[in-house]
Design a protein around this motif. Sequence first.
Motif, short mmCIF file in Angstrom:
data_model
loop_
_atom_site.label_atom_id
_atom_site.label_comp_id
_atom_site.label_asym_id
_atom_site.label_seq_id
_atom_site.Cartn_x
_atom_site.Cartn_y
_atom_site.Cartn_z
N LYS A 409 0.78 -1.22 0.05
CA LYS A 409 -0.08 0.13 -0.14
C LYS A 409 0.86 1.38 -0.02
O LYS A 409 0.51 2.40 -0.41
N TYR A 410 2.19 1.19 0.34
CA TYR A 410 2.94 2.24 0.44
C TYR A 410 4.29 2.21 -0.35
O TYR A 410 5.30 2.60 0.41
N GLY A 411 4.14 1.56 -1.41
CA GLY A 411 5.56 1.27 -1.90
C GLY A 411 6.19 2.27 -2.43
O GLY A 411 7.47 2.24 -2.63
N ASP A 412 5.64 3.52 -2.68
CA ASP A 412 6.38 4.68 -3.15
C ASP A 412 6.96 5.59 -1.98
O ASP A 412 7.72 6.44 -2.19
N TRP A 413 6.66 5.05 -0.70
CA TRP A 413 6.88 5.89 0.50
C TRP A 413 8.58 6.04 0.53
O TRP A 413 9.07 4.84 0.71
N LYS A 414 9.08 7.30 0.97
CA LYS A 414 10.54 7.27 1.26
C LYS A 414 10.46 7.94 2.54
O LYS A 414 9.79 8.76 3.23
N VAL A 415 11.76 7.80 3.36
CA VAL A 415 12.15 8.35 4.50
C VAL A 415 12.32 9.76 4.24
O VAL A 415 13.07 10.00 3.17
N GLY A 432 13.66 3.71 9.32
CA GLY A 432 13.39 4.91 9.37
C GLY A 432 12.19 5.48 9.34
O GLY A 432 11.30 4.80 9.08
N VAL A 433 11.94 6.48 10.23
CA VAL A 433 10.82 7.11 10.38
C VAL A 433 10.41 8.69 9.82
O VAL A 433 11.31 9.27 10.20
N SER A 434 9.29 8.70 9.24
CA SER A 434 9.15 10.16 8.48
C SER A 434 9.00 11.06 9.84
O SER A 434 7.99 10.62 10.76
N ARG A 435 9.40 12.38 9.33
CA ARG A 435 9.04 13.20 10.43
C ARG A 435 8.00 14.27 9.78
O ARG A 435 8.13 14.54 8.88
#
Length: 435
Positions: A409-415, A432-435
């Motif tokens: 569902k989040y394949g394009d998500w980047k840090v 890694g966690v997005s801020r």
Amino acid sequence: MDFTLSERETYFRDRVKAFIDAEVTPRQDEYHRQHHEGDPWKVIPVVEEVKERARAAGLWNFFMPPHSGQHHVDDTFEFEGTQLTNLEYALCAEEMGKIGWASEVFNCSAPDTGNMEVLHRYGTREQKERWLRPLMNGEIRSVFLMTEPAVASSDATNIETRIVRDGDHYVINGRKWWSSGVGDPRCKVGILMGKTNFEASRHQQQSQVLVPMDTPGIKIERMLSVYGYNHAPHGHGEVSFTDVRVPVENVILGEGRGFEIAQGRLGPGRIHHCMRTIGAAEVGLEKMAKRLLSRVAFGKRISDHSVWEQRVAQARIEIEMTRLLCLKAAQTMDVAGNKAASQEIAMIKVFAPNMALRILDDAVQAHGGAGVAEDFGLAHAWASQRTLRLADGPDEVHARAIARNEFGKYGDWKVDRPSNDRGPEVSSGDIGVSR
């Protein structure tokens, strides 16, 4: 969202429950006496007697999938069973799961159910006449031969059994184990999965063939115990195949289609196990509650101790959650198909056995020493449920599928990190966690 059961759903569930209450439960002692007399690998008379009554009452072959109107050219409507949907069957199977031998009474016990579905869905007219008809009549039993001792069979592409064409025959060489049902004296046919082409692409190497169990070269090496129980007369065996020859017309669907057939077979089989598991959990909770109400410790009933109130409450919550997820999976299969329901099937397959094991473990604890003996049937129930964390794929395989679907569902998500905040060094084990 309407959770009310339909008239048809209620009708079949109540008929199955009433039959079990009238014909199966009162004969539990008779069943256990016959089971423990003489050779354990035998046909148990009381089961055969009650089977005839169930069939005469029209309570038979509930699991066979409803037809879609798309029939094989040589198919007919005579191999169709009662035509329950997965949702309708789920309610019946929960009742069957409350007593170990109840499923067989309705001709709804594994692995025959899955094997009959394979023959119904993929078999030729000749294969159906020879094997599906006597299976649907409850005259013979069968075995599914997939898992192997030498490889990690949770990945079915690892299977090494060889199926080599030699003129008008296939020659089979290999070894299988956890071959459920092979100990039954009525086991007349197996569906075996092996490789017909080791050079093909990964999922086109496997084929499935029908193997009459009296074919020369087949040897039951041993029957396996499950936590010390032999599960007779059904049983799980280790079976060797040495130059076993079967006609080429025994292949199901065609060479290279074995993986496809396995996926089609295991979807319904997985959810059938979960349906019965809910029934087993209900019995565990009932026995736990009755025991807690009937015993006194430290001046008051054990049920009045807060730790047991918490455990019983948690058990009821988890049973209700599991039932809802199971019914959702069944309905999704009915409405959108097995493939569309793969996520729900995977989730219920992981959660249901673990739920039942927690409740049965608490029930054992509530019974004290009697729980680990076999006086209340809890030890055997726990051992049976523990195998379901492995049967039809271990928890880890299903969890992997669930997680991959979620990650997808989040394949394009980047840090995303601000440029002025270098932060600590990230090791390969950190996330890694997005801020």
